[in-house]
Enzyme design. Structure first.
Site, PDB file in Angstrom:
ATOM      1  N   THR A 155       2.384 -24.506  13.832  1.00  0.00           N
ATOM      2  CA  THR A 155       0.943 -24.236  13.743  1.00  0.00           C
ATOM      3  C   THR A 155       0.682 -23.237  14.864  1.00  0.00           C
ATOM      4  O   THR A 155       1.343 -23.286  15.915  1.00  0.00           O
ATOM      5  CB  THR A 155       0.079 -25.495  13.955  1.00  0.00           C
ATOM      6  OG1 THR A 155       0.320 -25.984  15.269  1.00  0.00           O
ATOM      7  CG2 THR A 155       0.378 -26.581  12.932  1.00  0.00           C
ATOM      8  N   HIS A 156      -0.219 -22.319  14.657  1.00  0.00           N
ATOM      9  CA  HIS A 156      -0.488 -21.237  15.627  1.00  0.00           C
ATOM     10  C   HIS A 156       0.781 -20.446  15.932  1.00  0.00           C
ATOM     11  O   HIS A 156       0.916 -19.879  17.015  1.00  0.00           O
ATOM     12  CB  HIS A 156      -1.062 -21.790  16.936  1.00  0.00           C
ATOM     13  CG  HIS A 156      -2.158 -22.787  16.744  1.00  0.00           C
ATOM     14  ND1 HIS A 156      -3.478 -22.423  16.606  1.00  0.00           N
ATOM     15  CD2 HIS A 156      -2.132 -24.145  16.621  1.00  0.00           C
ATOM     16  CE1 HIS A 156      -4.223 -23.518  16.448  1.00  0.00           C
ATOM     17  NE2 HIS A 156      -3.421 -24.574  16.423  1.00  0.00           N
ATOM     18  N   SER A 277      17.688   2.844   9.144  1.00  0.00           N
ATOM     19  CA  SER A 277      16.881   3.795   9.908  1.00  0.00           C
ATOM     20  C   SER A 277      17.624   5.116   9.977  1.00  0.00           C
ATOM     21  O   SER A 277      18.855   5.145  10.037  1.00  0.00           O
ATOM     22  CB  SER A 277      16.645   3.251  11.311  1.00  0.00           C
ATOM     23  OG  SER A 277      16.374   4.302  12.206  1.00  0.00           O
ATOM     24  N   LYS A 283      20.044  -0.561  12.654  1.00  0.00           N
ATOM     25  CA  LYS A 283      18.888  -1.166  11.986  1.00  0.00           C
ATOM     26  C   LYS A 283      19.146  -1.609  10.558  1.00  0.00           C
ATOM     27  O   LYS A 283      19.812  -0.934   9.792  1.00  0.00           O
ATOM     28  CB  LYS A 283      17.739  -0.159  11.952  1.00  0.00           C
ATOM     29  CG  LYS A 283      17.066  -0.011  13.283  1.00  0.00           C
ATOM     30  CD  LYS A 283      16.192  -1.201  13.572  1.00  0.00           C
ATOM     31  CE  LYS A 283      14.993  -0.745  14.363  1.00  0.00           C
ATOM     32  NZ  LYS A 283      13.866  -1.585  14.179  1.00  0.00           N
ATOM     33  N   ASN A 285      16.314  -3.062   8.039  1.00  0.00           N
ATOM     34  CA  ASN A 285      14.886  -3.386   8.054  1.00  0.00           C
ATOM     35  C   ASN A 285      14.436  -4.131   6.790  1.00  0.00           C
ATOM     36  O   ASN A 285      14.937  -3.866   5.706  1.00  0.00           O
ATOM     37  CB  ASN A 285      14.065  -2.098   8.177  1.00  0.00           C
ATOM     38  CG  ASN A 285      14.317  -1.400   9.507  1.00  0.00           C
ATOM     39  OD1 ASN A 285      14.579  -2.052  10.508  1.00  0.00           O
ATOM     40  ND2 ASN A 285      14.252  -0.088   9.494  1.00  0.00           N
ATOM     41  N   GLU A 290       7.885  -5.831   3.830  1.00  0.00           N
ATOM     42  CA  GLU A 290       6.770  -5.106   4.460  1.00  0.00           C
ATOM     43  C   GLU A 290       5.931  -4.367   3.416  1.00  0.00           C
ATOM     44  O   GLU A 290       4.701  -4.337   3.486  1.00  0.00           O
ATOM     45  CB  GLU A 290       7.306  -4.118   5.501  1.00  0.00           C
ATOM     46  CG  GLU A 290       7.849  -4.829   6.735  1.00  0.00           C
ATOM     47  CD  GLU A 290       8.598  -3.892   7.689  1.00  0.00           C
ATOM     48  OE1 GLU A 290       8.490  -2.661   7.519  1.00  0.00           O
ATOM     49  OE2 GLU A 290       9.293  -4.407   8.576  1.00  0.00           O
ATOM     50  N   TYR A 317     -23.284  -0.503 -22.605  1.00  0.00           N
ATOM     51  CA  TYR A 317     -22.203   0.356 -22.111  1.00  0.00           C
ATOM     52  C   TYR A 317     -22.739   1.503 -21.268  1.00  0.00           C
ATOM     53  O   TYR A 317     -23.763   2.109 -21.592  1.00  0.00           O
ATOM     54  CB  TYR A 317     -21.388   0.938 -23.279  1.00  0.00           C
ATOM     55  CG  TYR A 317     -20.287   1.865 -22.793  1.00  0.00           C
ATOM     56  CD1 TYR A 317     -19.059   1.359 -22.377  1.00  0.00           C
ATOM     57  CD2 TYR A 317     -20.491   3.242 -22.697  1.00  0.00           C
ATOM     58  CE1 TYR A 317     -18.064   2.191 -21.887  1.00  0.00           C
ATOM     59  CE2 TYR A 317     -19.504   4.083 -22.208  1.00  0.00           C
ATOM     60  CZ  TYR A 317     -18.283   3.555 -21.805  1.00  0.00           C
ATOM     61  OH  TYR A 317     -17.314   4.382 -21.316  1.00  0.00           O
ATOM     62  N   GLN A 322     -15.607   3.205 -17.468  1.00  0.00           N
ATOM     63  CA  GLN A 322     -14.316   3.857 -17.654  1.00  0.00           C
ATOM     64  C   GLN A 322     -13.456   3.715 -16.390  1.00  0.00           C
ATOM     65  O   GLN A 322     -12.231   3.793 -16.453  1.00  0.00           O
ATOM     66  CB  GLN A 322     -14.559   5.336 -17.984  1.00  0.00           C
ATOM     67  CG  GLN A 322     -13.314   6.162 -18.194  1.00  0.00           C
ATOM     68  CD  GLN A 322     -13.638   7.506 -18.813  1.00  0.00           C
ATOM     69  OE1 GLN A 322     -13.958   7.597 -19.987  1.00  0.00           O
ATOM     70  NE2 GLN A 322     -13.558   8.556 -18.021  1.00  0.00           N
ATOM     71  N   LYS A 325     -10.191   1.270 -15.693  1.00  0.00           N
ATOM     72  CA  LYS A 325      -8.810   1.391 -16.167  1.00  0.00           C
ATOM     73  C   LYS A 325      -7.795   1.706 -15.077  1.00  0.00           C
ATOM     74  O   LYS A 325      -6.829   0.952 -14.891  1.00  0.00           O
ATOM     75  CB  LYS A 325      -8.731   2.416 -17.290  1.00  0.00           C
ATOM     76  CG  LYS A 325      -9.344   1.836 -18.510  1.00  0.00           C
ATOM     77  CD  LYS A 325      -9.513   2.723 -19.675  1.00  0.00           C
ATOM     78  CE  LYS A 325     -10.543   2.062 -20.557  1.00  0.00           C
ATOM     79  NZ  LYS A 325     -11.893   1.980 -19.943  1.00  0.00           N
TER      80      LYS A 325
HETATM   81  N1  ARG Z   1     -13.143   6.437 -22.320  1.00  0.00           N
HETATM   82  C1  ARG Z   1     -14.230   5.557 -22.494  1.00  0.00           C
HETATM   83  C2  ARG Z   1     -14.081   4.362 -21.585  1.00  0.00           C
HETATM   84  O1  ARG Z   1     -13.036   4.121 -21.126  1.00  0.00           O
HETATM   85  C3  ARG Z   1     -14.292   5.103 -23.913  1.00  0.00           C
HETATM   86  C4  ARG Z   1     -15.649   4.691 -24.373  1.00  0.00           C
HETATM   87  C5  ARG Z   1     -16.494   5.888 -24.556  1.00  0.00           C
HETATM   88  N2  ARG Z   1     -17.787   5.551 -24.999  1.00  0.00           N
HETATM   89  C6  ARG Z   1     -18.855   6.366 -24.827  1.00  0.00           C
HETATM   90  N3  ARG Z   1     -19.968   5.970 -25.264  1.00  0.00           N
HETATM   91  N4  ARG Z   1     -18.708   7.509 -24.240  1.00  0.00           N
HETATM   92  O2  ARG Z   1     -15.019   3.664 -21.289  1.00  0.00           O
END
Ligand code: ARG
Length: 465
Positions: A155-156, A277, A283, A285, A290, A317, A322, A325
């Site tokens: 601990t610690h 290294s 070394k 590593n 890490e 929407y 977008q 993603k």
């Molecule tokens: N590339 C857009 C996204 O990933 C697709 C949907 C586009 N829809 C729109 N109304 N422009 O969100």
């Protein structure tokens, strides 16, 4: 490449706007999901008599042709298209002509992308679950072999009480098991199909959303079309679960780095998982550990970024979404790599059991047990704590340990000490007597390990596909 929406415009989009707006550079990753979703959609459209069977077959054939050609490298995804949806539709129309223009009937890119991303994420929730299971298998194997491998518990970062390697690894088993449970929870909650929500308000076509959902293995359709196109909660939950996985990996990595250090030498990371290294020839590593610790930051970053992106978005929407993603893709790649590499490093790491045991022997890890011994002889715990505190001070001055003192020296501090003190403070006793549920004693550990074995034999999320 033509856009899907030129009709109401009198002027071409500025080049810089095209580049800024386009997502094909990263949403090309959704190619397979986009095809799968479109196939389900047109299959349903024909079943509902919105398309003829002939039109359906033409479109399905066109789509599988595109998939095949991209998969075997005959066709490149055209990055001048705005997004992957535009590419697939344009290519379909190029191949089969006017029938291709009917594919998007009763659909918007808003529900299309919501579906694609959900299909993609669902796959990776399953993959994360599988990788976590593999890691748990490695951890359990180490536990089974090291029920009697003594080491200090801290601990610690100060030596506290002795424990075993099996017990220490057992703590990580619990963490990664909870991570798997989080994946299962997310899967259950997210497994509803948004297709059919249209742009935001559904459609007047008689779509059979139950049917489309069942074609793609969803538990059913989502229940509100505005929510369907603007829900990114499941991604936030997933990024949060992935962040927790990384936090666990990072803590474990930190311990391995400490254990692998010249000062500790509890473990030796295999050559295959170490790096050298350029200047210091001696070394070796722990770069993998890490890097995993370091990459935790970018996964947390993805979670914070998406939370922030979503916080001010009015229904339904908006293009902000977008941004989900690249963040999610990067987090998925990072965590999948880290889980794989970490499991490999763990599988090949060697333990220096003598050094671990020697370390557990010194540093007064048996002081609590010495106090408990006095309690057994009728001394109230608080008084026993004070007596052993003075005993430790005595040992520190004499540069020795409790178990190496003579009985006379011990009795000089308390007349309650008798010959049986040596057995009471031995490393074996300190560990093996700790038999409460969850403790390090072998009998307690064996019971837990039995449960772990059975748990790992249970089904995985892949089985629910
Ligand atoms: N590339 C857009 C996204 O990933 C697709 C949907 C586009 N829809 C729109 N109304 N422009 O969100």
């Amino acid at each position: 490449m033509a856009q899907l929406w030129g009709g109401r415009f009198t002027k071409a989009t500025d080049r810089t706007v095209c580049d800024f707006n386009a997502s094909i550079r990263f949403d090309r990753r959704l190619f397979h999901e986009d095809i799968e979703g479109s196939m389900a959609h047109v299959t349903m459209l024909a079943r509902q008599k919105i398309l003829t069977e002939r039109e359906r077959d033409e479109i399905l054939k066109g789509l599988s042709g595109i998939r095949e050609d991209v998969d075997n490298g005959k066709l490149d995804i055209d990055e001048t298209c705005e997004d992957i949806h535009s590419f697939v539709e344009a290519e379909l129309i190029r191949r089969i002509g006017d029938t291709g223009k009917k594919m998007h009937t009763g659909r918007s890119r808003n529900d299309q992308v919501a579906l694609d991303m959900r299909l993609y994420t669902r796959k990776h929730v399953i993959r994360a679950d599988g990788l976590l299971r593999e890691l748990l298998t490695v951890i359990l194997a180490v536990m089974e072999e090291n029920l009697g491998t003594y080491m200090p518990g801290f601990t610690h970062l100060q030596k506290a009480q002795p424990t075993t390697l099996a017990h220490h690894y057992g703590a990580y088993f619990e963490m990664f098991r909870r991570d798997r449970q989080r994946m299962a929870d997310i899967y259950r909650r997210m497994n509803y199909c948004p297709l059919g929500a249209g742009a935001l308000a559904g459609t007047t076509y008689p779509l059979d959303r139950e049917y489309t959902a069942s074609l793609m293995g969803f538990a059913g359709p989502t229940q509100n079309s505005m929510d369907s196109v603007s829900d990114r909660d499941y991604l936030i939950e997933f990024l949060s679960a992935l962040s927790t996985v990384m936090m666990h990996l990072s803590r474990f990595s930190e311990e391995i780095i400490i254990w692998n250090s010249n000062e500790y030498q509890f473990v030796e990371i295999d050559d295959a998982y170490s790096t050298g290294s350029s200047i210091m020839p001696q070394k070796k590593n722990p770069d993998v550990a890490e890097l995993i610790r370091g990459k935790t930051g970018r996964v947390y970053g993805a979670l914070m970024a998406l939370l922030t992106t979503m916080k001010g978005i009015p229904l339904a929407y908006n293009k902000d979404m977008q941004e989900d993603k690249e963040l999610t893709f990067d987090a998925i790649d990072t965590v999948e790599d880290c889980l794989t590499l970490f499991a490999g490093m763990l599988r090949t790491m060697r333990f220096r059991k003598e050094r671990m045991a020697a370390s557990a022997m010194n540093g007064f890890t048996n002081a609590t047990d010495a106090a408990d011994y006095l309690v057994g002889k009728g001394v109230p715990f608080r008084d026993a704590h004070g007596i052993i505190g003075r005993l430790v001070l005595y040992c520190v001055e004499k540069k020795t340990s409790i178990d190496r003192l003579s009985l006379e020296e011990l009795q000089g501090i308390s007349d309650k000490f008798e010959e049986d003190i040596y057995d009471a403070v031995s490393l074996e006793t300190c560990v093996e007597k700790r038999l409460t549920i969850g403790g390090p004693g072998q009998e307690a550990m064996k019971a837990v390990i039995g449960k772990h074995r059975a748990y790992l034999e249970e089904g995985t999320l892949r089985d629910s596909e």
